[in-house]
Design a protein around this motif. Structure first.
Motif, mmCIF file in Angstrom:
data_model
loop_
_atom_site.group_PDB
_atom_site.id
_atom_site.type_symbol
_atom_site.label_atom_id
_atom_site.label_comp_id
_atom_site.label_asym_id
_atom_site.label_seq_id
_atom_site.Cartn_x
_atom_site.Cartn_y
_atom_site.Cartn_z
ATOM 1 N N MET A 13 0.426 -1.163 0.339
ATOM 2 C CA MET A 13 -0.129 -0.330 -0.018
ATOM 3 C C MET A 13 0.200 1.350 0.098
ATOM 4 S SD MET A 13 -3.582 -0.897 0.291
ATOM 5 C CE MET A 13 -4.128 0.178 0.895
ATOM 6 N N ILE A 14 0.246 2.407 -0.779
ATOM 7 C CA ILE A 14 1.110 3.489 -0.864
ATOM 8 C C ILE A 14 0.309 4.563 0.651
ATOM 9 C CG2 ILE A 14 2.426 3.354 -1.778
ATOM 10 C CD1 ILE A 14 1.141 4.673 -4.528
ATOM 11 N N LYS A 15 0.325 5.426 0.548
ATOM 12 C CA LYS A 15 0.439 6.472 1.865
ATOM 13 C C LYS A 15 -0.399 7.586 0.561
ATOM 14 C CE LYS A 15 -0.670 8.198 5.751
ATOM 15 N NZ LYS A 15 -0.385 8.728 7.340
ATOM 16 N N VAL A 16 -1.984 7.802 0.052
ATOM 17 C CA VAL A 16 -2.017 9.618 -0.761
ATOM 18 C C VAL A 16 -1.992 10.308 -0.054
ATOM 19 C CG1 VAL A 16 -2.819 10.199 -2.520
ATOM 20 C CG2 VAL A 16 -2.408 7.567 -2.445
ATOM 21 N N TRP A 17 -3.109 9.776 1.162
ATOM 22 C CA TRP A 17 -4.221 11.269 1.759
ATOM 23 C C TRP A 17 -3.502 11.347 3.305
ATOM 24 C CZ3 TRP A 17 -4.868 14.705 -1.901
ATOM 25 C CH2 TRP A 17 -5.649 14.491 -3.005
ATOM 26 N N ASP A 18 -3.407 12.435 3.841
ATOM 27 C CA ASP A 18 -3.361 12.447 5.341
ATOM 28 C C ASP A 18 -4.214 12.252 5.598
ATOM 29 O OD1 ASP A 18 -3.827 15.196 5.092
ATOM 30 O OD2 ASP A 18 -2.353 15.840 4.840
ATOM 31 N N LEU A 19 -4.933 12.431 7.137
ATOM 32 C CA LEU A 19 -5.672 12.854 7.680
ATOM 33 C C LEU A 19 -6.328 13.972 7.737
ATOM 34 C CD1 LEU A 19 -7.687 10.949 9.942
ATOM 35 C CD2 LEU A 19 -6.555 11.964 11.498
ATOM 36 N N PRO A 20 -5.497 15.181 7.878
ATOM 37 C CA PRO A 20 -6.157 16.065 8.288
ATOM 38 C C PRO A 20 -7.052 16.367 7.298
ATOM 39 C CG PRO A 20 -4.295 16.888 9.063
ATOM 40 C CD PRO A 20 -4.177 15.133 8.208
ATOM 41 N N THR A 21 -6.313 16.151 5.559
ATOM 42 C CA THR A 21 -6.809 16.445 4.419
ATOM 43 C C THR A 21 -8.740 15.417 4.331
ATOM 44 O OG1 THR A 21 -5.126 17.142 3.443
ATOM 45 C CG2 THR A 21 -7.040 15.960 2.189
ATOM 46 N N GLU A 59 0.091 11.055 -7.406
ATOM 47 C CA GLU A 59 -0.456 10.184 -6.221
ATOM 48 C C GLU A 59 -1.683 10.716 -5.703
ATOM 49 O OE1 GLU A 59 -0.977 7.087 -6.609
ATOM 50 O OE2 GLU A 59 1.426 6.728 -8.012
ATOM 51 N N GLY A 60 -1.711 12.588 -5.762
ATOM 52 C CA GLY A 60 -3.041 12.702 -5.382
ATOM 53 C C GLY A 60 -4.228 12.950 -6.354
ATOM 54 N N HIS A 61 -4.273 14.431 -6.429
ATOM 55 C CA HIS A 61 -5.678 14.498 -7.896
ATOM 56 C C HIS A 61 -5.076 15.074 -8.912
ATOM 57 C CE1 HIS A 61 -8.396 15.545 -5.111
ATOM 58 N NE2 HIS A 61 -7.696 16.915 -3.594
ATOM 59 N N VAL A 89 -11.079 7.243 1.765
ATOM 60 C CA VAL A 89 -11.933 6.877 3.200
ATOM 61 C C VAL A 89 -10.225 6.432 4.824
ATOM 62 C CG1 VAL A 89 -12.710 5.893 4.980
ATOM 63 C CG2 VAL A 89 -13.780 6.254 2.520
ATOM 64 N N THR A 90 -9.397 5.608 3.849
ATOM 65 C CA THR A 90 -8.395 5.232 4.557
ATOM 66 C C THR A 90 -7.358 5.643 4.147
ATOM 67 O OG1 THR A 90 -7.293 4.403 2.161
ATOM 68 C CG2 THR A 90 -9.674 2.615 4.172
ATOM 69 N N GLY A 91 -6.921 6.744 3.174
ATOM 70 C CA GLY A 91 -6.108 7.404 2.795
ATOM 71 C C GLY A 91 -4.244 6.607 1.583
ATOM 72 N N LYS A 92 -5.230 5.390 1.825
ATOM 73 C CA LYS A 92 -3.886 4.981 0.920
ATOM 74 C C LYS A 92 -4.387 3.968 0.166
ATOM 75 C CE LYS A 92 -1.851 3.612 6.084
ATOM 76 N NZ LYS A 92 -1.458 2.400 6.537
ATOM 77 N N ARG A 93 -3.703 3.840 -1.455
ATOM 78 C CA ARG A 93 -3.946 2.694 -2.299
ATOM 79 C C ARG A 93 -3.079 1.896 -2.060
ATOM 80 N NH1 ARG A 93 -3.128 7.241 -5.837
ATOM 81 N NH2 ARG A 93 -5.478 7.771 -6.254
ATOM 82 N N ALA A 94 -3.347 0.698 -3.120
ATOM 83 C CA ALA A 94 -2.617 -0.709 -3.339
ATOM 84 C C ALA A 94 -1.046 -0.398 -4.068
ATOM 85 C CB ALA A 94 -3.442 -1.563 -3.831
ATOM 86 N N LEU A 95 -0.617 -0.637 -3.876
ATOM 87 C CA LEU A 95 0.160 -0.364 -5.401
ATOM 88 C C LEU A 95 0.246 -0.997 -6.396
ATOM 89 C CD1 LEU A 95 3.224 0.554 -4.658
ATOM 90 C CD2 LEU A 95 4.341 -1.652 -5.095
ATOM 91 N N LYS A 96 -0.502 -1.324 -6.496
ATOM 92 C CA LYS A 96 -0.888 -2.326 -8.350
ATOM 93 C C LYS A 96 -2.046 -1.242 -8.454
ATOM 94 C CE LYS A 96 -4.618 -5.143 -6.870
ATOM 95 N NZ LYS A 96 -5.281 -6.746 -7.004
ATOM 96 N N GLU A 97 -2.491 -0.604 -8.011
ATOM 97 C CA GLU A 97 -3.526 0.834 -8.318
ATOM 98 C C GLU A 97 -3.179 2.157 -8.683
ATOM 99 O OE1 GLU A 97 -7.080 0.836 -5.403
ATOM 100 O OE2 GLU A 97 -7.346 -1.708 -5.899
ATOM 101 N N ALA A 98 -1.725 1.796 -8.570
ATOM 102 C CA ALA A 98 -0.909 3.736 -8.804
ATOM 103 C C ALA A 98 -1.304 4.440 -9.663
ATOM 104 C CB ALA A 98 0.762 3.625 -8.325
ATOM 105 N N HIS A 99 -1.683 5.547 -9.460
ATOM 106 C CA HIS A 99 -1.640 6.604 -11.086
ATOM 107 C C HIS A 99 -0.303 6.737 -11.577
ATOM 108 C CE1 HIS A 99 -5.443 7.800 -8.587
ATOM 109 N NE2 HIS A 99 -5.591 5.924 -9.631
ATOM 110 N N GLN A 134 7.980 8.016 -4.787
ATOM 111 C CA GLN A 134 8.292 9.536 -4.893
ATOM 112 C C GLN A 134 7.020 10.190 -4.928
ATOM 113 O OE1 GLN A 134 11.348 9.547 -7.742
ATOM 114 N NE2 GLN A 134 12.492 7.648 -7.355
ATOM 115 N N ALA A 135 6.571 9.954 -5.547
ATOM 116 C CA ALA A 135 4.805 10.642 -5.506
ATOM 117 C C ALA A 135 3.772 10.399 -5.185
ATOM 118 C CB ALA A 135 3.997 9.829 -7.016
ATOM 119 N N ALA A 136 3.914 9.347 -4.098
ATOM 120 C CA ALA A 136 3.354 9.266 -2.398
ATOM 121 C C ALA A 136 4.050 10.474 -1.716
ATOM 122 C CB ALA A 136 3.387 8.349 -2.045
#
Length: 232
Positions: free
Chosen positions: A1-9, A97-99, A186-196, A202-204
């Motif tokens: 998994m890669i982290k995309v969004w922090d909790l405040p966002t 990996e964000g918007h 919701v989770t802030g994370k995305r599976a590595l295989k679904e990376a954009h 580096q983009a996470a």
């Protein structure tokens, strides 16, 4: 998994969704009155104002967090020029990996439209007599209040179209591209295989400052309510 969004966002996003639902619903039902149990009873107008001020506080936070927050939340990370939009339309290439570049346009449009709504709403009168005038209503003339009311009313239709387009795009990504953007928010994370991106690590997200962001968000909400309902 890669982290995309922090909790405040993520807190910002879903709190904004709830506040917008309250504002839209009450805007069509100003004569209603609601018993919220231990929280007390409130008119639709009161709930509309409270939710609108919450949206204002959230937007203030998002602008600040878009400058100083974690990398994927920063405007500089996802607001790109026309060339990036064209590349994305042609080959689905995105630098983060964000918007993605199209999602960035929607984010900007929603923020600007919401700012128009909350700012004009701050100057309106309560014609239902079920609550009180908006916090800044006394500071402008009745003519200008009428203009703001017209803008506020027309803005609701524009905002609903933007929301509909945003929701449709999210489900289009889910059905057509098999990208679950809702789960990631919701989770802030995305599976590595679904990376954009080609290099997702580096983009996470980088420089995750969630604790600072949460404290900042709470402080802005409290100060916004205090200033508008106690001082102004």
């Amino acid at each position: 998994m890669i982290k995309v969004w922090d909790l405040p966002t993520r807190i910002f996003h879903w709190t904004l969704v709830l506040a917008m639902i309250v504002c839209v619903y009450t805007s069509y039902n100003f004569s209603d009155y609601y018993n919220l149990g231990p929280m007390g009873s409130y008119s639709a107008m009161a709930l509309h104002q409270y939710a609108g001020v919450l949206i204002l506080a959230l937007l203030i936070f998002r602008v600040i967090w878009g400058i100083f927050g974690s990398t994927t939340s920063r405007f500089s990370d996802f607001i790109k020029g026309p060339s990036h939009i064209i590349n994305y339309l042609k080959a689905s290439k995105t630098p983060t990996e964000g918007h993605n570049p199209l999602g960035a346009l929607m984010v900007v449009a929603l923020i600007l439209m919401l700012l128009v709504q909350v700012v004009t709403g701050l100057f309106l009168e309560d014609n239902t007599y079920l609550f009180s005038n908006a916090p800044l209503a006394k500071h402008i003339s009745s003519t200008l209040r009428g203009d703001f009311l017209s803008i506020h009313g027309s803005g609701r239709a524009v905002l609903l179209w933007l929301i509909g387009l945003h929701v449709a795009a999210v489900f289009a990504y889910l059905i057509i591209k098999k990208q679950n953007l809702i789960r990631t928010m919701v989770t802030g994370k995305r599976a590595l295989k679904e990376a954009h991106t080609p290099n997702p690590n580096q983009a996470a997200i980088q420089k995750d400052r969630s604790l600072i962001g949460i404290i900042l968000l709470i402080a802005i909400v409290v100060l916004t309510y205090y200033i508008l309902f106690k001082i102004v």
